[in-house]
Each structure stands twice: as structure tokens, then as C-alpha cells.
Design an enzyme around this catalytic site. Structure first.
Site, PDB file in Angstrom:
ATOM      1  N   LYS A  66       0.845  -1.204   0.000  1.00 16.88           N
ATOM      2  CA  LYS A  66       0.000   0.000   0.000  1.00 16.88           C
ATOM      3  C   LYS A  66       0.882   1.256   0.000  1.00 16.88           C
ATOM      4  CE  LYS A  66      -3.759  -2.461   2.171  1.00 16.88           C
ATOM      5  NZ  LYS A  66      -4.396  -2.925   3.411  1.00 16.88           N
TER       6      LYS A  66
ATOM      7  N   ASP B 135     -11.356   2.506   4.285  1.00 17.60           N
ATOM      8  CA  ASP B 135     -11.692   1.076   4.253  1.00 17.60           C
ATOM      9  C   ASP B 135     -13.210   0.860   4.220  1.00 17.60           C
ATOM     10  OD1 ASP B 135      -9.581  -0.668   4.055  1.00 17.60           O
ATOM     11  OD2 ASP B 135      -9.149  -0.710   6.207  1.00 17.60           O
TER      12      ASP B 135
ATOM     13  N   GLN C 290      -4.493  -1.902   9.764  1.00 16.46           N
ATOM     14  CA  GLN C 290      -4.428  -3.215   9.132  1.00 16.46           C
ATOM     15  C   GLN C 290      -5.019  -4.285  10.058  1.00 16.46           C
ATOM     16  OE1 GLN C 290      -3.244  -3.748   5.876  1.00 16.46           O
ATOM     17  NE2 GLN C 290      -4.081  -5.787   6.193  1.00 16.46           N
TER      18      GLN C 290
END
Ligand code: NDP
Length: 292
Positions: free
Chosen positions: A51, A118, A95
Site C-alpha cells: 500500500k 476502508d 491493518q
């Protein structure tokens, strides 16, 4: 049978994102993403690194926080609060999965919904359910929907079976497919571990989305002749023949299912690259919304 090339479609999306980044920069804004990792999990580390690398390739600002597994909930909440207040950061992601002593739900709820790229914050979950165009949609289902659109698969009126009901993939996927408009208007069935006659339910699908986390679980008897299959699964299995001793497979037994399909995504090279492409897309969207 048509192979839906997720890698090529993801590259096309990255070019669109790059153009949006350049436009934002010309207006004095650099989209910024903060990625927080707690602990040493090697797969999570690899995701975080890719990422970060992708942000750099697109000329975006990126901040990576690799915190020890012993990080406390309070310290993590303090970091999220700092990132919420930081004008150089437009997207924040933590994460998953964090170590067991961390209350992941509380962390997600602490993220400013306008920076929740997200799409896991309850405000964004509700907006997706409401069909609100201001929602941040979770990256994996958003990527699957885009794959269907790019591959020219008509979802309107089609029977879509979503195999799996997680908050990350299955449930938002079903919501997207039933929304009104392009990439939606499908008749949606959601199947899971309590579904009776799973192969029969899946065989009734024009479009089958497999997201269960079971290597090669979906065999030829789950798939109708001419169906479109999107394989979300990423499973590492032993492969004594390979130098690494392991390989990635999907939730679909590709070799036996592919010949029956009108179109299918491979693993790797299908949904995986789309997820990260949609994360970059969502970060640019967050920057556009926060700076308008
Ligand atoms: P979860 O474990 O959170 O959810 C799995 C779902 O599958 C659950 O709803 C579960 O049912 C259902 N399920 C599990 N086993 C069976 C079974 N034997 N029969 C029927 N249903 C079953 O997984 P995720 O949604 O997070 O991930 C699914 C897969 O997608 C994984 O392989 C993961 O690695 C991959 N993934 C890939 C991404 C990408 O970028 N390509 C991103 C995210 C995930 P129940 O609810 O009843 O327990």
C-alpha cells in the site's frame, strides 16, 4: 471462457487515480494515506508495504506506522486522534487483524468517517446500506463490482449468489449488487455456513461471488454452465513443487470450474490487485471531499 484480468483492470484504475492526483496537486492538495500496523504478522506487513509503495508510485503522501504487538489500546486511540486531526492525511486504515488485546471495533469507530477509506466505520456501513453516494465502500466488494462492470457483465436482473457474509466482503457485496443503477439491480442471494444445499443454491447463480476463505471449496458441481465467477479467496496452501513450498489459491477450484464459465477471475491476478486500486481510489475521493 473469458479470463477477467484483474491486474490489467487495476492498472487502468491506477491511471485514472494518477490523473486525479495530478489535478488535486495542481490545486495545492496532495492526497495522504496513513496505514497503521500492529504486530509482526508477515502477510499484514507485506500488505502494508505494498500500500505504501502504491502511494509513492501515484505521487501520494504516505505515512506508515509499524507498531509493536505490545502497543496499548490507549496509545492506538491517541495515534488515530492525531491522524484524524492531521490535514496532510485524508485516509486512515488500521491493518486487520490487530493483536487480541486490541478492541478493533473501538479503533474503527474512532476513525473520522470522512477518512475511513476502508469503509468499515458504522457511518459508512449505514451509508452503503442507504445507497448514499457519499459512502466509503469497502475496497474488495467495490473492486469486484468494478470488475463486473469492466468485463461487461450485465448485473441488472441477473441472479447473483454471494458466498460468505462477512462485513469486509460478503455483506457489502450483496448491498452493492442490489443497489439501483450500473453494477447493481441484481437479484441477490447470500449463502453462508448454515445454508442448506449450498451447491444447489450456487448452481442457480448467473453471477457467483465466492468469499469464504476455504481453498478451492467451490467445485464444478457448484457452477452452472455459462455462469460468471468472481473468486475473492486468497488462501496459502502447501506446494512442495514450488521453491517457496507454498502457493496462493482462491476459494474456487479454478481448473475444473473455469471451463464451465462464461467469465472467471484468476487467483492471483483477479480481485487482489483491485482491492489496492480501490483503496487508492477511495483515498483520492477522501482528499477531494475534505478539500472541496
Ligand atoms: P470471513 O472468515 O470473515 O468470512 C467467511 C464467510 O464464509 C462467513 O460468512 C462464513 O459463514 C462463510 N463460510 C465459511 N466456511 C463456509 C462453508 N464451508 N460453507 C459456506 N460458507 C462458509 O472471511 P472474509 O470475508 O474476510 O474473507 C473471505 C476470503 O476472501 C478469504 O480467503 C480472504 O483471504 C479473502 N479476501 C480477499 C481479499 C482480496 O483483496 N482479494 C480481501 C479480503 C478477503 P458464517 O458467517 O456462517 O461463519
Amino acid at each position: 471462457m473469458k479470463l477477467i484480468d484483474g491486474k490489467a483492470i487495476a492498472q487502468k484504475i491506477q491511471l485514472e487515480t494518477l490523473a486525479s492526483v495530478e489535478l488535486l496537486k495542481s490545486q495545492g492538495h496532495v492526497p495522504g494515506l496513513a496505514v497503521v500496523l500492529i504486530g509482526e504478522d508477515p502477510a499484514s506487513r507485506a500488505y502494508v508495504r505494498s500500500k505504501d509503495r502504491m502511494c509513492q508510485e501515484l505521487g501520494m503522501h504516505s505515512e506508515k506506522f509499524e507498531l509493536p504487538a505490545t502497543t496499548s489500546q490507549a496509545d492506538l486511540l491517541a495515534l488515530v486522534a492525531r491522524l484524524n486531526a492531521n490535514p496532510a492525511i485524508h485516509g486512515i486504515l488500521v491493518q486487520s487483524p490487530p493483536p487480541p488485546h486490541i478492541d478493533e471495533r473501538a479503533i474503527v469507530e474512532a476513525i473520522d468517517p470522512r477518512k475511513d477509506v476502508d469503509g468499515f466505520h458504522p457511518v459508512n456501513v449505514a451509508k452503503v446500506a442507504l445507497g448514499d453516494p457519499d459512502a466509503f465502500v469497502p475496497c474488495t466488494p467495490l473492486g469486484c463490482q468494478r470488475l463486473l462492470l469492466e468485463a461487461g457483465v450485465e448485473t441488472a436482473g441477473a441472479h447473483a449468489v454471494v458466498l460468505g457474509r462477512s462485513m469486509i466482503v460478503g455483506k457489502p457485496m450483496a448491498l452493492l449488487l442490489m443497489q439501483k443503477g450500473p453494477g447493481g439491480d441484481a437479484t441477490v442471494t447470500v449463502a453462508h455456513s448454515r445454508t442448506r444445499d449450498l451447491p444447489g443454491v450456487c448452481r442457480s447463480a448467473d453471477i457467483l461471488i465466492a468469499a469464504i476463505g476455504r481453498p478451492e471449496f467451490v467445485t464444478a458441481d457448484f457452477v452452472r454452465e455459462g455462469a460468471v465467477v468472481i473468486d475473492v479467496g486468497i488462501n496459502r496452501v502447501a506446494d512442495p513443487g514450488s521453491p517457496k513450498g507454498s502457493k496462493l489459491v482462491g476459494d474456487v477450484a479454478f481448473a475444473e470450474v473455469a471451463p464451465k464459465c462464461r467469465a472467471i477471475t484468476p487467483v492471483p491476478g483477479g480481485v487482489g490487485p483491485m482491492t489496492i486500486a480501490m483503496l487508492m481510489h477511495n483515498t483520492v475521493l477522501a482528499c477531494q471531499r475534505l478539500t472541496r
